[in-house]
Design an enzyme around this catalytic site. Structure first.
Site, PDB file in Angstrom:
ATOM      1  NE  ARG C  17      -3.597   0.421   2.599  1.00 47.43           N
ATOM      2  CZ  ARG C  17      -3.828   0.611   4.031  1.00 47.43           C
ATOM      3  NH1 ARG C  17      -3.800  -0.423   4.974  1.00 47.43           N
ATOM      4  NH2 ARG C  17      -4.044   1.833   4.374  1.00 47.43           N
ATOM      5  CB  THR C  79       3.010 -12.295  12.927  1.00 39.50           C
ATOM      6  OG1 THR C  79       1.681 -12.987  13.125  1.00 39.50           O
ATOM      7  CG2 THR C  79       2.639 -10.941  12.419  1.00 39.50           C
ATOM      8  CG  ASN C 226      -0.195  -1.064   7.250  1.00 39.89           C
ATOM      9  OD1 ASN C 226       0.622  -1.923   7.011  1.00 39.89           O
ATOM     10  ND2 ASN C 226      -0.845  -0.793   8.356  1.00 39.89           N
ATOM     11  CG  ASN C 359      31.227  42.029   5.245  1.00 40.16           C
ATOM     12  OD1 ASN C 359      30.446  42.079   6.315  1.00 40.16           O
ATOM     13  ND2 ASN C 359      31.113  42.309   4.043  1.00 40.16           N
TER      14      ASN C 359
END
Lengths: 452, 452, 452
Positions: C17, C79, C226, C359
Site C-alpha cells: 500500500r 507473523t 501501511n 565580510n
C-alpha cells in the site's frame, strides 16, 4: 441516456461579506475559481445542459461559465427567483434538474449522483440534499416522515420539536424537469423580505400530489462560502482531499499540511515532497522526483529522477527533463533544462534552452530582458557556464563550450570555444591598509556631518 | 469619569521553567514582549494609573513598562505580597483596582471591562474572573452561592463536592480602591509555604461584611505562560485572533495557519496572501496587493497594487510604492522603490532610492557597505540597470540612464548616459577541449594526492 | 544482568500500500529509516541480542539492521512464521524475547520496559502490549479476566460481548526465552489464509499451563504504517515529540508545528527559531542562536550567538563559529565561517574557509567546481570581499586583504593587498536615447516576425 440531467448553478449572490471587488464565485480555491469547482463536479455527471444564473453585468462570471450559457437574474429576489431565471434555458428538457450553488464548491459528484438516483428510484418530483448538522441552529430543518420530506422549516419559524431536528437543508435540490416550470412558477413572495424561496417547492409539489424526498450527505461538503474565513476553510478541505489522493497514489509528504496543490496538479509515485512546497496551476511531476523544502512550482513539467530545491522557483513554460538538478535560490522562467543539466545555486534562467548535461554556475543570469523585448538564450549540450556569468540574450553558446566565471557574454560562442568576458586580475600589494584608512575617515566624516 | 480604574500588573515571577536568561514577561508574542500585550489590553480601559510589580534588579522589565512606573517586590513571597508592593503607588486612588498578570497576555479588554462593570453594579469589594475549566484539576475553585463568591478553595484543599466544581479561579481580580490597603494588609502567611496569597482577600472582605463576586470569562483567555510550550500555545492563540481580524476586513489567505502577523500589522482589503508569509513589526499593506508564498516583511510600507514574492524579503525602512514588483530572492533594506519600479529576481538593494518605473536587473547589488560606513545608491526614474551589475555606493544614476549588464558602477552616471563597467568579450576557438583536458588532469592529480 | 532481553524485529512485510520501490521499513521518519527508530528504542533496553526478520533479497533492509544480524523469512506466511525464522538466532537465549514490528516505530522504550517488567513480576510466559482503542473495530480484542489474558479474538470472530471490548492487541509481545521455541513451534495454520498467527501463542501457552498477561500502553504509540498517509501521521507524532523535548529544554519556537527536526538534532537553550525551519540530519546548535524564518540546515554546527536567516541554507560539512551572521539567500556547503564572519546576502560559499571577522559581500560566489574537480577557497581573517565577486578556487586571500566589488579573483591575494578583477567604468553621455530606440525597434521587428 434515458433521462439526461440538467444542472442549474446559482451564482448571482452579492457576497458582500467577502469585502471584495471580485465577485464571490470567482475567488479561487486550489488556484481555480470557486465556480469552476462546482462546474467540474457537475461535468462529471455528463449532464445534457449546464446553465449559470448570474447577476446583472457580471461579465467575468459569465466568462468563468464558458462554454456554458448563463442567464441573468435581474434583481436579487431570492433563490426561487434565481432558479426561475433559468427556465428559458431549460426549455424542452424533461429529465432531472439539479439546482446547485456557485458558492458551495465542496459538494462532490458522488453526492449529487446519489440525489439524482434516489429521485429516479422514488419517482420524486423534488429531492433535497440534507446533512446532520453538529449545530443545526443556522439551518432550515428537513421534516421527514416515513421516507417522505414533508416540509423545510426555517430555523426562526421552527417549533420546539422541529428545533430538535438536526437533519438540515443544504439548499441543493433535484427537480423533475417536466414539473419544474409549474413548481417554480407557484413560488410566492408572501413573507417579510418579499423574496421567492426555492425551499417552497417542497410544499408546492406535495400540495399538487407529488412526492418529495431528502437524501443525506456529509456535512463537510455543504459549507457555503460567505467570508474570507469560510474561503480559507474550504481551501483547507480541498487541499486535504488533494493531498490524500496524492498520498494514496504513492507520494511521500514529510508534512502534508504544508504542501499546497492546485486542482490540476499531477504527481507520480515515489515522489518525495518536503515541507512547504506550493504547486501553482499546470504542474506535472514524474516518478522518483525529490522536491525539497520551500519550493514554488507553477506551469511546469518535471522529469523523472529530477532533484528540485530547496528554495527553488520554477515558473510557467518550464520543462525540466529527467535527472535535472535545480538548487537553491534558482528561478526558471519559460526555460527548458535538458536531461541531466544542472543549475544548483543562485541563478536566474529566463527564456533559456539549456542543453543536456550542461552545468550552469552559481550566480548565472540569462539576461532575457532589455527593457523592451524578451529574448532567448540557447545553451547547447555539455556546456560549462562559469559562476556569476551573464548571458545577454539573444545569444547562443555552442556544444562543449566553456564560459569563464564572471563573464558577460554578448556574442555567440562557437562549439568548443572558451569565452572570456571579464577583466584580468590586478593585485596591488600593501594597499588594503591605506584603503581601510581612507574608508574609515570617510565614514567618520559622514558621521560628523549627520550629527550637525 | 467618576471612578477611574487603576491597573496593577504583577510581573515579578521568576519563570524558571522557561529555562531562559530573558525574564519571562519579556518573551515576545506576535513580536511584542508579552507584558506589552497585557499593558495594551489595560490601556484600552483608559485607566488613571498603571503600575508594574517587578523583581529586584529587573531593569529590562521596568523599561518594558515605561512610561508606567514600577515597584519592586523585594522577595518572592506570593501574589498577595506582590500586590501589596503596589500600595504606595496607588495612594489616593479610590476607584477600582484591577490586578492582572504579566504572564497572562490573552485576557481581553472586553473581559476586564465586564469584571469592572459587574463590581460597580454589585457594589462588590472584590471581583474575581473565573472560567469553566475543561479540566479543573490544577485550579482553585470558585464557590458561588446565590450570586455571591463565598470563597476560593485550592485544588488540594477541596472536598469531594468542591472538587466537582468546574468554575475556576483565573487569578485576575478587581478590588475596591478604598478598601485595598486594608484587604491586602490582612492577608497572612499561615500556610506551608509561608506565602501571602491574594486569593485570601475574598474571605477577608466577606468577614468584614463586604461583598465578593465572580465573573465568568472564556477559558482560552486565561492561559498563563510558564514554559516555552505554553508560550507557543499563546502565540498560536494570538495569531488566530490577528488572522481572523484580517480576514474579516477582506484579506484572503490561502492558508491562514501559515501567515504570521505582528501585533501592529495593518493590511487593507483585497490583499491576497499566499502560504508562509511572515510579517515582522511595523508593516502596512495597501489594498489590491498580492503577497505570494514565502515572504518575510518587516518595518515596511507596501503600496496599492504591488506584487511581492514569492521568496521576497523586505527589511525595515523600506517603502514600496504603488504597482511595484519585488520578485524572488530579492532583498530590500532601507530602500525606497518608486511607483511601478521593478526588481524581480535575485537582487540586494540596501540603502537605495530607486526611481519610478526603473528596472533593476537580476543579480544586481546596491553595494551599500565598504567595511566601515553604509552609503546610499540613488537611481532616478526610468533607469534600466542591467543584470549582475554592482552599484557601488555612494553613487547616482541619472534619469533614463542605462547600465549595461555585468557592470561595476563606481562613478555617477548622468541622465540618459550609457555606462559600461565590464570587459569586452574575447572568444578563443577550439580552446575548450584543451581546457577540459587540463582541468580533468588537475582533478585526477588531486584525487591521487588524497589517496596517499 | 540475570535475564538479558533479546529483541526480534519483524521487518519482512511487503508494504504494497506504500506504492513504492523502497521497502516499507526504510521509508524515513525524522530523516532516519523507520526501522532505525525501532532499533533505537530497542537499543535503549541494552538487550543481549537484536535480530531482524527480513524478506528474501532485502539487502537494503539487512544493511539498515547492521550491525545486528538478520534472518530471512522465506515465504510470507504470517507473523508466527516470521517469528519462527528468528529461532536459530535466539539459540541459547533464556531471557525474555520481545517481538516488535519494524513498521511500528512509535512504541517507546518505556512502554517496552513496562511489558518486560510485568512479565518478570507475573512470571508470564507470554505478555502482550494492548491499548484502549477509540475505535476498536479493526483490532483483535484482548480478553482479560482477573489479571490473566485469556485469549486474543480477531475482530471478525468476536461475539457481541467481545466486540464491546475496547482493549486491543498491538501485536507487540514478550515471550519467555526458555519456552519460545515450543510456543512458536505449536502454532498451526488451520485457517482461511493458511497463515501462522503469532497471536495463537496466548492460547498455546495457557493450554500448556503457563500464564499470559496484557499490559496497557497509549494508543498513539501503536500506529502501524501501511500507507503514505500513515507515514505522514507517524512523522507528525515524532515531530511533536521532538519539538516538545526541545521546548522543554529552553528553545523558543514561534510556531512549533512548522519546525521540522531530525531524530539527532541537538539545540541548546535560549535558541529562538522562527516559523518554517527544517533541520536535516546532523545539526548541532549552541545557545543564544537566532534562526529566523525559512531556513534549511543540515549536517552543520552553529556556534553560540550566531544569527541565521531568514532564507538561509546551510549544507553538510559546514561549521559556523560563534557570532557569525548568515543572511538571506545565502548557501553554505562544506564551509567554515570563522568567529564573527558575515555573509549576509545572496552568496554561495562552497568548500570555503572564511576567517574570523571577514565580510563576504552580497552576490559573492566561491567558485568551487570547474566541471571536473571541487576546490577550496581560503579567505583569512579580517578580509573584505566586495559584492558580486567570484573567488575562483583553488585560491587564497590573505589576512586583511580587500577584494573590490565585481572582481573575478583567479590568483592568490597576499595579506593586506587590494585585488581588482574588473573593468574600469566607461560612461557614454547621451547614448541611452539612441540605445532605447535601437532596442525598441528590435523588439518591434521581432513582434512583426512572430505574427507572420
Amino acid at each position: 441516456m434515458k433521462s439526461p440531467i440538467a444542472v442549474v448553478v446559482l451564482a448571482a449572490g452579492a457576497g458582500t461579506r467577502m469585502k471584495s471587488a471580485l465577485p464571490k464565485v470567482l475567488h479561487p480555491l486550489a488556484n481555480r475559481p470557486m465556480v469552476r469547482h462546482v462546474l467540474a463536479n457537475a461535468e462529471a455527471l455528463k449532464p445534457a445542459r449546464i446553465v449559470g444564473v448570474i447577476a446583472p453585468g457580471a461579465k467575468d462570471v459569465a466568462a468563468a461559465f464558458a462554454p456554458y450559457p448563463t442567464v441573468v437574474q435581474t434583481k436579487p429576489l431570492g433563490t426561487g427567483h434565481a432558479a426561475k431565471a433559468a427556465l428559458g434555458a431549460l426549455k424542452g428538457h424533461a429529465g432531472p434538474v439539479l439546482v446547485v450553488f456557485g458558492d458551495a464548491p465542496l459538494v462532490t459528484t458522488e453526492t449529487l449522483k446519489r440525489l439524482v438516483t434516489a429521485c429516479a428510484r422514488e419517482k420524486a418530483a423534488v429531492g433535497v440534499l440534507g446533512f446532520v448538522a453538529e449545530d443545526p441552529t443556522p439551518y432550515g430543518r428537513l421534516v421527514v416522515q416515513r421516507g417522505v420530506l414533508e416540509r423545510i422549516v426555517e430555523s426562526k419559524d421552527a417549533n420546539e420539536i422541529e428545533r430538535a431536528i438536526t437533519f438540515s437543508n443544504s439548499g441543493v435540490m433535484c427537480l423533475d424537469g417536466r414539473l419544474i416550470a409549474s413548481l417554480l412558477g407557484a413560488i410566492g413572495n408572501d413573507n417579510v423580505k418579499r423574496e421567492f424561496y426555492l425551499t417552497d417547492v417542497v410544499g408546492i409539489a406535495r400540495a399538487a400530489g407529488h412526492k418529495a424526498i431528502a437524501v443525506e450527505g456529509p456535512e463537510t461538503e455543504f459549507q457555503g462560502i460567505n467570508s474570507r474565513a469560510e474561503l480559507a476553510m474550504a481551501e483547507r478541505a480541498l487541499q486535504q482531499r488533494l493531498r490524500a489522493a496524492a498520498m494514496t497514489a504513492g507520494v511521500t509528504m514529510t508534512d502534508p499540511d504544508t504542501v499546497w496543490l492546485s486542482a490540476d496538479t499531477r504527481i507520480a509515485n515515489d515522489v518525495t515532497i518536503g515541507p512547504n512546497v506550493r504547486f501553482g496551476p499546470g504542474v506535472t511531476v514524474a516518478s522518483d522526483v525529490q522536491i525539497k523544502a520551500f519550493c514554488d512550482i507553477e506551469g511546469a513539467r518535471i522529469g523523472r529522477g529530477a532533484i528540485i530545491g530547496p528554495f527553488a522557483r520554477i515558473r510557467p513554460g518550464s520543462e525540466v527533463a529527467d535527472d535535472v538538478h535545480i538548487g537553491n535560490f534558482v528561478e526558471l522562467k519559460a526555460t527548458k533544462m535538458g536531461k541531466g543539466a544542472k543549475a544548483n545555486h543562485l541563478a536566474y534562467l529566463g527564456d533559456a534552452d539549456i542543453g543536456a548535461r550542461s552545468n550552469i554556475g552559481a550566480g548565472t543570469i540569462a539576461v532575457n530582458y532589455d527593457g523592451f523585448g524578451k529574448w532567448r538564450t540557447v545553451v547547447a549540450d555539455d556546456v560549462f557556464v562559469g559562476s556569476n556569468s551573464s548571458l545577454v540574450a539573444p545569444v547562443k553558446v555552442g556544444k562543449g563550450a566553456n564560459v569563464t566565471a564572471g563573464s558577460v557574454v554578448t556574442e555567440d560562442v562557437p562549439a568548443d570555444a572558451v569565452a572570456f568576458g571579464r577583466a584580468r586580475q590586478v593585485t596591488k600589494k600593501g594597499r588594503a591598509g591605506p584603503l581601510r584608512a581612507k574608508l574609515k575617515a570617510r565614514a567618520a566624516a559622514a558621521k560628523r556631518t549627520k550629527k550637525k
